[in-house]
Structures are given as structure tokens and as C-alpha cells.
Design a protein around this motif. Sequence first.
Motif, short mmCIF file in Angstrom:
data_model
loop_
_atom_site.label_atom_id
_atom_site.label_comp_id
_atom_site.label_asym_id
_atom_site.label_seq_id
_atom_site.Cartn_x
_atom_site.Cartn_y
_atom_site.Cartn_z
N ALA A 3 0.84 -1.20 0.00
CA ALA A 3 0.00 0.00 0.00
C ALA A 3 0.87 1.25 0.00
O ALA A 3 1.95 1.29 0.60
CB ALA A 3 -0.92 -0.01 1.22
N THR A 4 0.40 2.29 -0.70
CA THR A 4 1.05 3.59 -0.67
C THR A 4 0.66 4.30 0.62
O THR A 4 -0.51 4.32 1.00
CB THR A 4 0.61 4.43 -1.88
N LEU A 32 -13.02 4.20 -2.58
CA LEU A 32 -13.58 3.95 -1.26
C LEU A 32 -12.75 4.67 -0.21
O LEU A 32 -11.52 4.53 -0.17
CB LEU A 32 -13.60 2.45 -0.96
N LEU A 33 -13.42 5.46 0.65
CA LEU A 33 -12.77 6.20 1.72
C LEU A 33 -13.24 5.64 3.05
O LEU A 33 -14.43 5.72 3.38
CB LEU A 33 -13.11 7.69 1.64
N SER A 34 -12.33 5.08 3.82
CA SER A 34 -12.69 4.53 5.11
C SER A 34 -11.89 5.19 6.23
O SER A 34 -10.82 5.76 5.99
CB SER A 34 -12.47 3.01 5.13
N GLY A 35 -12.44 5.10 7.45
CA GLY A 35 -11.79 5.71 8.60
C GLY A 35 -12.82 6.05 9.65
O GLY A 35 -14.02 6.11 9.38
N ASP A 36 -12.35 6.32 10.88
CA ASP A 36 -13.25 6.65 11.97
C ASP A 36 -13.91 8.00 11.75
O ASP A 36 -13.51 8.78 10.86
CB ASP A 36 -12.49 6.66 13.30
N LEU A 118 -20.54 -3.56 -2.80
CA LEU A 118 -19.97 -2.65 -3.80
C LEU A 118 -19.10 -3.41 -4.80
O LEU A 118 -18.59 -4.50 -4.51
CB LEU A 118 -19.12 -1.58 -3.11
N ALA A 119 -18.93 -2.82 -5.97
CA ALA A 119 -18.04 -3.40 -6.97
C ALA A 119 -16.59 -3.30 -6.49
O ALA A 119 -16.28 -2.61 -5.51
CB ALA A 119 -18.21 -2.66 -8.29
N ARG A 120 -15.72 -3.99 -7.16
CA ARG A 120 -14.31 -3.92 -6.81
C ARG A 120 -13.81 -2.49 -7.01
O ARG A 120 -13.98 -1.91 -8.08
CB ARG A 120 -13.50 -4.88 -7.68
N PRO A 121 -13.19 -1.90 -5.99
CA PRO A 121 -12.77 -0.50 -6.11
C PRO A 121 -11.54 -0.32 -6.99
O PRO A 121 -10.68 -1.21 -7.07
CB PRO A 121 -12.46 -0.11 -4.67
N SER A 122 -11.47 0.84 -7.62
CA SER A 122 -10.24 1.21 -8.32
C SER A 122 -9.17 1.59 -7.31
O SER A 122 -8.00 1.22 -7.45
CB SER A 122 -10.52 2.38 -9.27
N LEU A 137 -3.58 5.20 3.87
CA LEU A 137 -3.10 3.94 3.30
C LEU A 137 -3.90 3.69 2.03
O LEU A 137 -5.12 3.52 2.08
CB LEU A 137 -3.30 2.80 4.30
N ILE A 138 -3.22 3.65 0.90
CA ILE A 138 -3.90 3.60 -0.39
C ILE A 138 -3.54 2.32 -1.12
O ILE A 138 -2.36 1.98 -1.28
CB ILE A 138 -3.54 4.82 -1.26
N ASP A 139 -4.56 1.61 -1.57
CA ASP A 139 -4.38 0.39 -2.33
C ASP A 139 -5.38 0.41 -3.48
O ASP A 139 -6.27 1.26 -3.52
CB ASP A 139 -4.60 -0.84 -1.45
N GLY A 140 -5.25 -0.52 -4.41
CA GLY A 140 -6.21 -0.56 -5.50
C GLY A 140 -5.72 -1.34 -6.69
O GLY A 140 -4.74 -2.09 -6.63
#
Length: 502
Positions: A3-4, A32-36, A118-122, A137-140
Motif C-alpha cells: 500500500a502507498t 472507497l474512503l474509510s476511517g473513523d 460494492l463493486a471492486r474499487p479502483s 493507506l492507499i491500495d487498489g
Amino acid sequence: MTATIIHLATPEDTVRLGQDLGLALRKGDLVLLSGDLGAGKSTLARGLIRTIADDRDYEVPSPTFTIVQSYPDLRLPISHVDLYRLSSADEVDELGLDEALMEGAVVVEWPERAEGALARPSLSVALVSDGEGRKALIDGETAALARLQRSLAIREFLAASGLAQAERRYLLGDASARGYETVAAGTEQPLILMNSPFNPGGPVLRDGKTYMQIAHLSQSVSAFVALDRLLSSRNYTVPKIHAGDLENGFLLLEHLGGDGVLDADGAPIIERYEETIRLLANIHQQAWPHEAEVGDGTMHHIHEFDRDAMMIEVELLSDWYVRRISGIELDGVQKAAYVAAWDAVINQLNGCETSLLLRDVHSPNILWRRNEVGIRRVGLIDFQDAMIGPSAYDVASLIFDARVTISPYLQDHLLGVYIHERNSAGSDFDEPDFRKALAIMAAQRNAKILGIFIRLDERDGKSYYLKHLPRIQTYFDRVVRHPALAPVREWCEKAGIFSPES
């Protein structure tokens, strides 16, 4: 793939990450944006949307209660989704996200509430605590991550140039792989960021060469730098280069303004076209080298606009345009006859006057500098593919402008201005020979453009250029009447794609 990780010390850092992310998005991307709560998801989404809107104050309300907030009129339509209040994952199907992805990109906060619906995220961005600040943390998917990495590399380039906190905005993309942004640099006029990665040129077509190599198209920013230095040394108005990363293909350029050669209705401003044609006359009165300094100890070779380059370009018409118009593929005999026709026409260029040709001297690439004097009022911005070839080529490019209609009357007027300038210079200017070369180069260029615009639509999904086809067809019909074009005219009439004598 690892992950970046991006460290976000302040909310402003999160906004800038939104800029970098927004400039990497394409139609069909799901982010997709996740977090508290309070992690910065909405801040990131707002920065992304405002970047695409090109408006730092663009209203971006939270979609917490509406669930989906759509922005269909942006350059890239965006659907901003907040699933925090979703009652059941089954409701995802009712949100119309599949349709939204067909038109633009979708940004989803709280994706975990969808429970896998949801569909597979970019791209997936997780915002987590990181001591005093946060980190992303960025993945895709590989392609989307590559685009984002390119965008993040631009941010690093700006930081190395003293502009780490600069606002970035999309400016334009062109028919090539290049892209352009504006960069707010704390000055009255922003700078221009040229994003031009090395282009390997596609598949090998013939003689071990790609199309780009045969047509002598630039594959790196070194060509632009060398030609910019050369033209600047001759006192022509070109952008100053403020910073460059030749290896990665980034240049930070002076912004020459947004004042072009067309009026508010998109019609030619005659005075500005006249000055541009005088500029070409001035260029064609000079001797030009075949090598230009890049400035890093290397030299850029300025190629000849040779027969191979001319032929590979006109074959775009036979390979792409004819099929689109007629619905049939040319057989080997028909294609050979087409090539032979052009070969006979190009033979007539032997001995014609040659000079530096900039290749795309037309309205999108000409800026008007009202505070300058004479031909310095004409700013040039697209010359990296310059070659040594028939002087008539750039005159044809200007008076048969692919993006705006130039009437026969205005064409004749501009040609008259050019010829007057050349004759007044006291050189041995052969007007009949020039007019013949002009007809050939105009036909060659417009044949190329007809094929390119079809290729851009069918191969690259860029349908925007199709609206220019009727104009270019008219130009081709007009110039192919010249006696020098008889072999090509006869082939076109026999193929049934043009009737120039009607």
C-alpha cells in the motif's frame, strides 16, 4: 502490491491529497474512503471534488442524509456517496452506482456499511491515526494506482521546485499522452505543469520502428526543452521553463495567458492570424540547425520531414477513415494504389524550400501577448514535434485550421500576407513552387487528421474530435483539386469517398 502511505500532518495536507487523487481519476473509477468519525474522509472528498470543479469554494454538502450527492456537470461527473446511514447492504443496488460509473467516478465514504455489496474499487483509501496527525493507506487496481503514483510524483516535483503547497488544477489533455495542469504559485499568473511521460511509441509497424518513430514524434520532454531553447534564442515568444525533471517527464512552464486568436464566438481574429502568418514568414527566412541543445549536456536531433513520415501519416486515412466512411477494408491492391498515388505526389516536393516546421501551428496552440510588439505578440506553446521540412507545411496548418473554419476568402488573404512578407524580404522566393507545395502539404496534413480523429474515437475512446470532421473533409476536398494532387484525387474519386469536382 504494498500500500502507498501518505502522511497527513494537517487538514490542508488532506485537501492536497484530494487534489492529487482527483487529478488521477478517470471515468469508471470507484474510490472507497474509510476511517473513523473525524478521520478526514469528507475533507478528502471535498478537496477532490473542488479540484475537478476547478473551484476552491465550490459547494460540496455532506451526503450523510441524501446518501448520494451527484455532480453531473463537472469535467468528470462525480457521485459522492455516504453509506453511514445505510440500513442494509441490500439498499446499495438502489443507489444507481453502476450507472454513475458509466458516466464518471464514484467516491464512497463508509464503504464497510455495504458489507461487500460494492463493486471492486479502483482505489481504496484508509485514513488512520498517525501520532500527531494521520496517514492515508492507499491500495487498489494496478492501472489506477499507476495514475495516482504519477500524480503523487508531480506533487513531489512541485515540492522540489519550492511549491509543495501549491494548488493544482486540471487544464487540458490533448490528442497525445500529454496532460497539462495549472499550478498556483503565489503569483498573479499561475504556472503550467506539463506532464509528459516517456512514450515508447506503441507496436513496431515496419523496419523495426513504431508509428511515433517513423513519424518523428517526440517521445520525451527533452524535445520540448531543446526547441524552446532554440526558439527563445531567436527571440520568438515561447514559455520560460522554470523547472524540469527530464527523466520523469515534468516541466514547470511560464503561463502565456489565455488570450488566443479567436473571438468570443470562436471566429478568427484577422489581425492575430495576420501576425501569426508574418511570424511564419520570419521563421522561413532563417537557416535552422538539425541539432538543438537540451541543456543537460545532450542534443536533440531535429528530424527531416521525410517520405516515410509523410507516408505513414497519410496512411491513417486509408487505414481508419476509409473504413469508417465506406464500411469496408481496403484490399492489398487498393492500398497499394493509394500509396502509389501519394508517392507520385510527394515526388513533386523534391527541391522545394525547406525550413523549421513547428507541425501544429493552429488556434489551440497560439496565444496572443498584447503587451508585446510585432511578431512577439504571437506566443507558441506546442512545438516539440518540430522538424525540417517544406516551409509550406505550417502555412497549411494555420490557414486550414483543424479546430476552426477558415473561409476561402480569409485563406487567400492570409496567403497574400505571407507572400508579401516573403517577397519584401528580398530573398529568392519561388511563389509558384510554394503554392504547389502548399497544396500538397495541406492535402497531406488533412488526410492525416481525418484518419487520426477516427482513430482517436475508435481506439482511444476520444469522440470529442469527431465534430471537426466535416470541416477537415471540406478542406481536403478543396486542396485536392490542385493539379499536383491529381493522382490522389483520382484514387479518392474511384474509391467513392470524395467527389471534389461536384
